[in-house]
Design a protein around this motif. Structure first.
Motif, PDB file in Angstrom:
ATOM      1  N   SER A  42       0.839  -1.200   0.000  1.00 57.20           N
ATOM      2  CA  SER A  42       0.000   0.000   0.000  1.00 57.20           C
ATOM      3  C   SER A  42       0.875   1.251   0.000  1.00 57.20           C
ATOM      4  N   GLN A  43       1.904   1.237   0.824  1.00 57.76           N
ATOM      5  CA  GLN A  43       2.806   2.385   0.909  1.00 57.76           C
ATOM      6  C   GLN A  43       3.519   2.614  -0.431  1.00 57.76           C
ATOM      7  N   GLN A  44       3.965   1.517  -1.011  1.00 57.71           N
ATOM      8  CA  GLN A  44       4.685   1.584  -2.288  1.00 57.71           C
ATOM      9  C   GLN A  44       3.774   2.162  -3.386  1.00 57.71           C
ATOM     10  N   LEU A  45       2.545   1.648  -3.452  1.00 55.67           N
ATOM     11  CA  LEU A  45       1.587   2.140  -4.463  1.00 55.67           C
ATOM     12  C   LEU A  45       1.267   3.624  -4.260  1.00 55.67           C
ATOM     13  N   GLY A  72      -0.961   4.997   3.172  1.00 57.31           N
ATOM     14  CA  GLY A  72      -1.920   5.045   2.060  1.00 57.31           C
ATOM     15  C   GLY A  72      -2.785   6.289   2.084  1.00 57.31           C
ATOM     16  N   ILE A  73      -2.728   7.029   3.183  1.00 55.55           N
ATOM     17  CA  ILE A  73      -3.542   8.239   3.336  1.00 55.55           C
ATOM     18  C   ILE A  73      -2.984   9.358   2.454  1.00 55.55           C
ATOM     19  N   THR A  74      -3.880  10.111   1.825  1.00 54.24           N
ATOM     20  CA  THR A  74      -3.410  11.197   0.948  1.00 54.24           C
ATOM     21  C   THR A  74      -4.013  12.549   1.306  1.00 54.24           C
ATOM     22  N   LEU A  75      -5.041  12.553   2.131  1.00 51.55           N
ATOM     23  CA  LEU A  75      -5.734  13.811   2.458  1.00 51.55           C
ATOM     24  C   LEU A  75      -6.132  13.780   3.936  1.00 51.55           C
ATOM     25  N   ILE A  76      -5.732  14.830   4.668  1.00 51.24           N
ATOM     26  CA  ILE A  76      -6.043  14.836   6.106  1.00 51.24           C
ATOM     27  C   ILE A  76      -6.545  16.213   6.542  1.00 51.24           C
ATOM     28  N   SER A  77      -7.310  16.199   7.623  1.00 52.16           N
ATOM     29  CA  SER A  77      -7.640  17.457   8.286  1.00 52.16           C
ATOM     30  C   SER A  77      -6.726  17.565   9.493  1.00 52.16           C
ATOM     31  N   LEU A 121      -4.904  -0.774  -2.481  1.00 48.16           N
ATOM     32  CA  LEU A 121      -4.603  -1.796  -3.495  1.00 48.16           C
ATOM     33  C   LEU A 121      -5.730  -1.890  -4.520  1.00 48.16           C
ATOM     34  N   MET A 122      -6.943  -1.730  -4.043  1.00 45.07           N
ATOM     35  CA  MET A 122      -8.112  -1.820  -4.933  1.00 45.07           C
ATOM     36  C   MET A 122      -8.200  -0.596  -5.841  1.00 45.07           C
TER      37      MET A 122
END
Ligand code: SF4
Length: 402
Positions: free
Chosen positions: A60-63, A312-317, A287-288
């Motif tokens: 997940s991190q790699q992707l 895998g997170i890309t957007l945070i508050s 992954l999905m």
């Protein structure tokens, strides 16, 4: 055909059964696949796949790094109003909760936005309860128009509308819309939503499609974990995202994974999702859907958020408030109770969520925040982890005409 028809024919019980019966060996094999089906996703969220959390996280991190680089975008929720005509048992803003309510004026909204801009934010999510008397379409359009010039990205999380009702909002500059189904379990949905237009399950399920038709190009979906079984909900969210990616292909998508937090009304979670299962789900979604944004809010505590950021997170508050006026105290002097759509004078001591009647407090928040760090602290942490905190992620000037 809308997603409702596809949703109605989803073989959910079979997928759930398949997930629960997945062997460790089968889950390991699925982990290595390039392209996943819904059945593969069911395997990744299986109890058996839980033992492969290490390799799952690594992949997940790699992707995520491959598709998004070492960047994490930040956004701030700005609550405009906590008035609501719906009764959702799990929400602090529910109509029948005796809480302190307020709807910010345009000047107050600007004041809140300026405070967030001073912290560095350029990506704003305007949030409001559903109450046409206080939160009319005209009011929302005015809010967007007032902020659009200074904010490259303005998204909305408000009561669902018809496509034509959305159009003035996109015309005023709103580019994103977030709508959670809360639960994809029809029977439970019916039980949890006891009054108001939100009772209409199908109408809510088609919201993202109507928003897309009106020109929104950033769409967020999700389920609230703590209501129905998390695996079942995750399968439905994945099926929904799959449908939207095929049918609303000009839009960018995000999936949020909120877990229930304490709130007025004292609703207790009906199901439990462990921290480990949340990590597994974040990685399975990555992954999905390698290109879909995954959102993590301040509902989760700092140590868990810090561990999840690189996976895998890309957007945070960050540094969030869930009460209108929370960033500056705007609107304090007009806080009130609302009964049957009418403003009534405050009576003291209604509940622990509405403790004082001297108007020296803010309005009541939607739920309790678990990560209370400031945006600057979180940005610093991201830098220490080797990530670029990205405050601005969209520029209308770069939008290709469609
Ligand atoms: S979840 Fe939304 S619609 Fe339901 S009570 Fe809360 S603010 Fe209102």
């Amino acid at each position: 055909m809308s997603f409702v028809a596809e949703f109605n024919s989803l073989p959910l019980p079979a997928l759930e059964k398949y997930s629960l019966a997945t062997s460790a060996a089968a889950a390991r094999e699925t982990l290595a696949k390039e392209k996943l089906s819904l059945a593969d996703f069911a395997q990744l969220i299986s109890p058996a796949a839980g033992q492969w959390l290490e390799p799952l996280s690594r992949r997940s991190q790699q992707l995520t790094r491959q598709r998004f680089g070492k960047t994490i975008r930040l956004f701030a929720p700005l609550y405009l109003s906590n008035e609501c005509i719906n009764n959702c048992k799990y929400c602090g803003f529910s109509r029948d909760n005796a809480i302190l309510r307020v709807t910010l004026s345009l000047a107050e909204v600007r004041r809140e936005a300026q405070a967030l801009a001073a912290e560095g934010f350029r990506n704003l999510l305007l949030v409001a309860g559903e109450n046409p008397r206080f939160v009319s379409n005209g009011y929302l359009t005015d809010c967007v128009a007032a902020l659009h010039a200074d904010w490259p990205s303005v998204s909305l999380e408000v009561g669902p509308m018809e496509t034509d009702e959305y159009r003035p909002l996109t015309a005023a500059g709103a580019d994103g819309l977030v709508v959670y189904q809360e639960t994809y379990d029809r029977v439970l949905y019916d039980d949890l939503h006891t009054a108001g237009p939100k009772r209409n399950f199908d109408w809510r399920l088609e919201t993202a499609e109507r928003a897309y038709a009106a020109g929104f190009r950033r769409l967020g979906i999700g389920a609230l974990f703590g209501l129905a079984d998390w695996r079942r909900e995750a399968l439905c969210v994945a099926a929904h995202a799959n449908y939207l990616l095929r049918n609303c292909w000009k839009a960018q998508f995000t999936i949020s994974l909120p877990r229930l937090r304490p709130c007025a009304g004292e609703f207790q979670p009906l199901t439990h999702m462990t921290d480990r299962e949340l990590v597994q789900l974040v990685c399975a979604f990555r992954l999905m859907f390698p290109d879909v944004g995954l959102v993590l809010s301040t509902r989760e505590p700092a140590p868990l958020r810090d561990g999840l950021f690189p996976l895998g997170i890309t957007l945070i508050s960050a540094g969030s408030h869930t009460e209108p006026g929370g960033y500056t105290g705007a609107g304090k002097e007009k806080i009130h109770h609302t009964e049957r759509g009418r403003i009534v004078e405050l009576a003291s001591g209604a509940s622990e969520w509405a403790p004082v009647a001297d108007r020296a407090t803010n309005a009541t928040g939607q739920f309790e925040i678990a990560d209370n760090r400031s945006a600057a602290e979180v940005a610093k942490l991201l830098q220490n982890l080797g990530y670029d905190p990205v405050w601005k992620d969209w520029d209308a000037a770069l939008t290709l005409s469609s």
